[in-house]
Structure formats: C-alpha cells, structure tokens
Design an enzyme around this catalytic site. Structure first.
Site, mmCIF file in Angstrom:
data_model
loop_
_atom_site.group_PDB
_atom_site.id
_atom_site.type_symbol
_atom_site.label_atom_id
_atom_site.label_comp_id
_atom_site.label_asym_id
_atom_site.label_seq_id
_atom_site.Cartn_x
_atom_site.Cartn_y
_atom_site.Cartn_z
ATOM 1 N N ASP A 215 0.820 -1.210 0.000
ATOM 2 C CA ASP A 215 0.000 0.000 0.000
ATOM 3 C C ASP A 215 0.857 1.265 0.000
ATOM 4 O OD1 ASP A 215 -2.569 1.195 -0.025
ATOM 5 O OD2 ASP A 215 -2.431 1.606 2.111
ATOM 6 N N SER A 239 -6.732 5.588 -0.747
ATOM 7 C CA SER A 239 -7.035 4.281 -1.330
ATOM 8 C C SER A 239 -8.538 4.028 -1.259
ATOM 9 C CB SER A 239 -6.297 3.175 -0.572
ATOM 10 O OG SER A 239 -4.901 3.398 -0.600
ATOM 11 N N GLN A 289 -4.872 -1.595 -7.264
ATOM 12 C CA GLN A 289 -5.508 -0.708 -6.304
ATOM 13 C C GLN A 289 -6.004 0.534 -7.025
ATOM 14 O OE1 GLN A 289 -3.724 2.027 -2.905
ATOM 15 N NE2 GLN A 289 -3.843 -0.083 -2.172
#
Length: 299
Positions: A215, A239, A289
């Site tokens: 991430d 995100s 993502q």
C-alpha cells in the site's frame, strides 16, 4: 556516500511494532472477533495497509493452518482514527474441500472502515506457468535506498520513510519522494522492497505483510504519470479498493521487485497495478488498487 548493501539496516524497532500490530487479540466473549492496535505514521489517519494486513491475519485465524490466502478483495470505506483500536469481525462464508472463504469487517466504534473477502486454498498441484521478470533490472545493492535519500531531512514524512518504516524501498530510477519524474510519462516504475529485519517463518504472516507493504507504493504510478511527487502541493489521495493474488509462497524479508503501471485514470480516480517478483525472478503475487486522486486542476 556509499552504495546500499544487503545488510539489514537498524530499524529502531519498526519491524517489531508491525509484528505486534498483527498479533491480534481474540475476544473471549464473541467468537471470530479480534482486536488490533494502530501504528503511528506521518498522516492523521490509519495506514490502509495496516488494516488490510490485520484483516488478512484475522481471517487466517479461522482457517485450517494448511490453507493459505490466495486472493483478497477489499474496500476502504472510511478513514481510520489512529487513536481508536480496530475490531475485526470475521464471517465464515464457506468451508469447502479445497477452498475456504471469509469476509472481514474492520470496525471502529461499530462503523466499518474496511470490508474484505479473502479466499484460502490448500496446496494443490496443477497447471503451472508465470510471466517472467523484466530483463536487466539492477540489483537492489545497485539502487539507492529511501533510507539514504531521505536521511537528515527534518520533515514528518521523511522521518517516517528514513527512520520509522519497517520496509526498505529502493526505486529503480527516480523516486517521487522529493520531486516529480520527468522521464516516465507513462507512469511505469520498478521498486525493490524488503523488510528491514528478519521475520519468523510463518507464511500467513509473510503474505499479510506483503499486503501491508504494497500500500506504500500502489498509487505511485498514478502520481508519476500525472507529473507529480508526494510533496506536490494541493493534492489529495486516498485508497478506495484493493485486489491481490498470491501465486506462490513469498518472504518479505527477502528482496521483492514491484513492476508497476497505471492503466487508467478518470473521474478523480486512478488505477495502479503491480506484479511482484522475488530476486530469483519468480512471480509471487499480482495486485491492483484504485485510489481517489484530486489535483489542483480538478478543483
């Protein structure tokens, strides 16, 4: 200043802190309910990779030890408050002969901040092939580390990356920490990454830690293609969702190469994609993502 080496740098206890955050406590009253602490960071909200990794561990606690996660799909629903512990409520969706499915809600004060479904599988033989790692990639010892690049900079984000992060990041080419990259108009990038300390031999833990670590870089290709850096003014990023597939066993205390791209951006959203190879060139994971990204031109 010398080149980085393969030695594990002193992480000041950062790796131990991450391991402690992933050592979830079980609720003695309610089955399949777990709680985890939050880690400090440079932002005023909980780091999304932490919640994703904790949810993976919580799901894994309810699955037989011979079944490991092979995929997850999660949505980040709200920003997490770093001052409030997170509860992880696991729902047992299916226990089949080969596959197990779990849904996890990460909750703060009863409100979900993440909803995730993960699938687990026992080891099985079958069709086997994989895409190859790009050729002629510099070794991690030939690439400058973020620890070196940001050392001595008096800024909360720089201190986090250089002192408090549990992972050593080494961009092949320019990083985006301090300035945009004018030489990558398509937003493609490669990053070596490894934990800053050795880790226990626990495959569920290593797979969860890969979710934790990724991430940090998943939306960087979007910034790169937009001609922006992490320090660029008047931009907002968060995100939105995350999808991940583990193809083979992985160790995050060994060097992993993230080969990244950004297929599309539209509607205030950008998509980042990555293929992850171990140092021997084996494809161990793939992920994608989507994030919200608002730039000054969007205002």
């Amino acid at each position: 200043m010398g080149r980085p080496t393969d030695d594990f740098p002193d992480d000041g206890g950062a790796t131990a802190a991450v391991l402690q955050a992933l050592d979830l406590s079980a609720d003695p009253t309610y089955p399949d309910l777990y709680q985890g602490p939050n880690l400090s960071g440079p932002r005023a909200r909980v780091y999304g990779g932490q919640v994703l990794a904790q949810a993976t561990v919580a799901a894994g606690r309810t699955v037989p030890a011979d079944r490991l996660p092979h995929s997850l799909h999660g949505y980040f629903l709200r920003a997490g408050d770093p001052t409030i512990p997170i509860e992880f409520s696991v729902e047992r969706l299916r226990d089949g002969r080969s596959f197990t499915a779990r849904r996890v809600h990460a909750l703060q004060e009863g409100r979900p901040i993440l909803s995730m479904i993960a699938s687990f599988q026992e080891h099985q033989s079958g069709l086997e092939y994989a895409e190859e790692m790009p050729a002629d990639v510099p070794e991690p010892t030939q690439v400058r580390s973020a620890l070196e690049e940001l050392a001595g900079i008096d800024h909360p984000a720089a201190r986090f990356w250089a002192q408090e992060s549990a992972f050593d990041l080494r961009h092949v080419g320019r990083s985006l920490f301090l300035a945009p990259d004018p030489d990558s108009p398509l937003g493609r990038q490669m990053v070596w990454m490894r934990a800053r300390a050795p880790l226990p031999d626990d495959q569920l833990l290593h797979r969860a830690l890969l979710a934790y670590a990724c991430d940090q870089v998943m939306l960087e290709p979007v910034l790169r293609r937009a001609g922006r850096a992490w320090v660029s003014a008047n931009q907002s990023m968060a995100s939105l969702d995350h999808a991940m597939w583990w193809h083979r066993d992985v160790r995050v205390d060994e060097w992993l190469l993230f080969v990244q791209s950004t297929p599309s951006a539209q509607g205030g959203r950008g998509l980042g994609a990555a293929r992850v190879f171990d140092r021997a060139g084996t494809l161990v994971a793939s992920m994608a993502q989507e994030g919200m990204i608002r730039l000054p031109a969007d205002a």
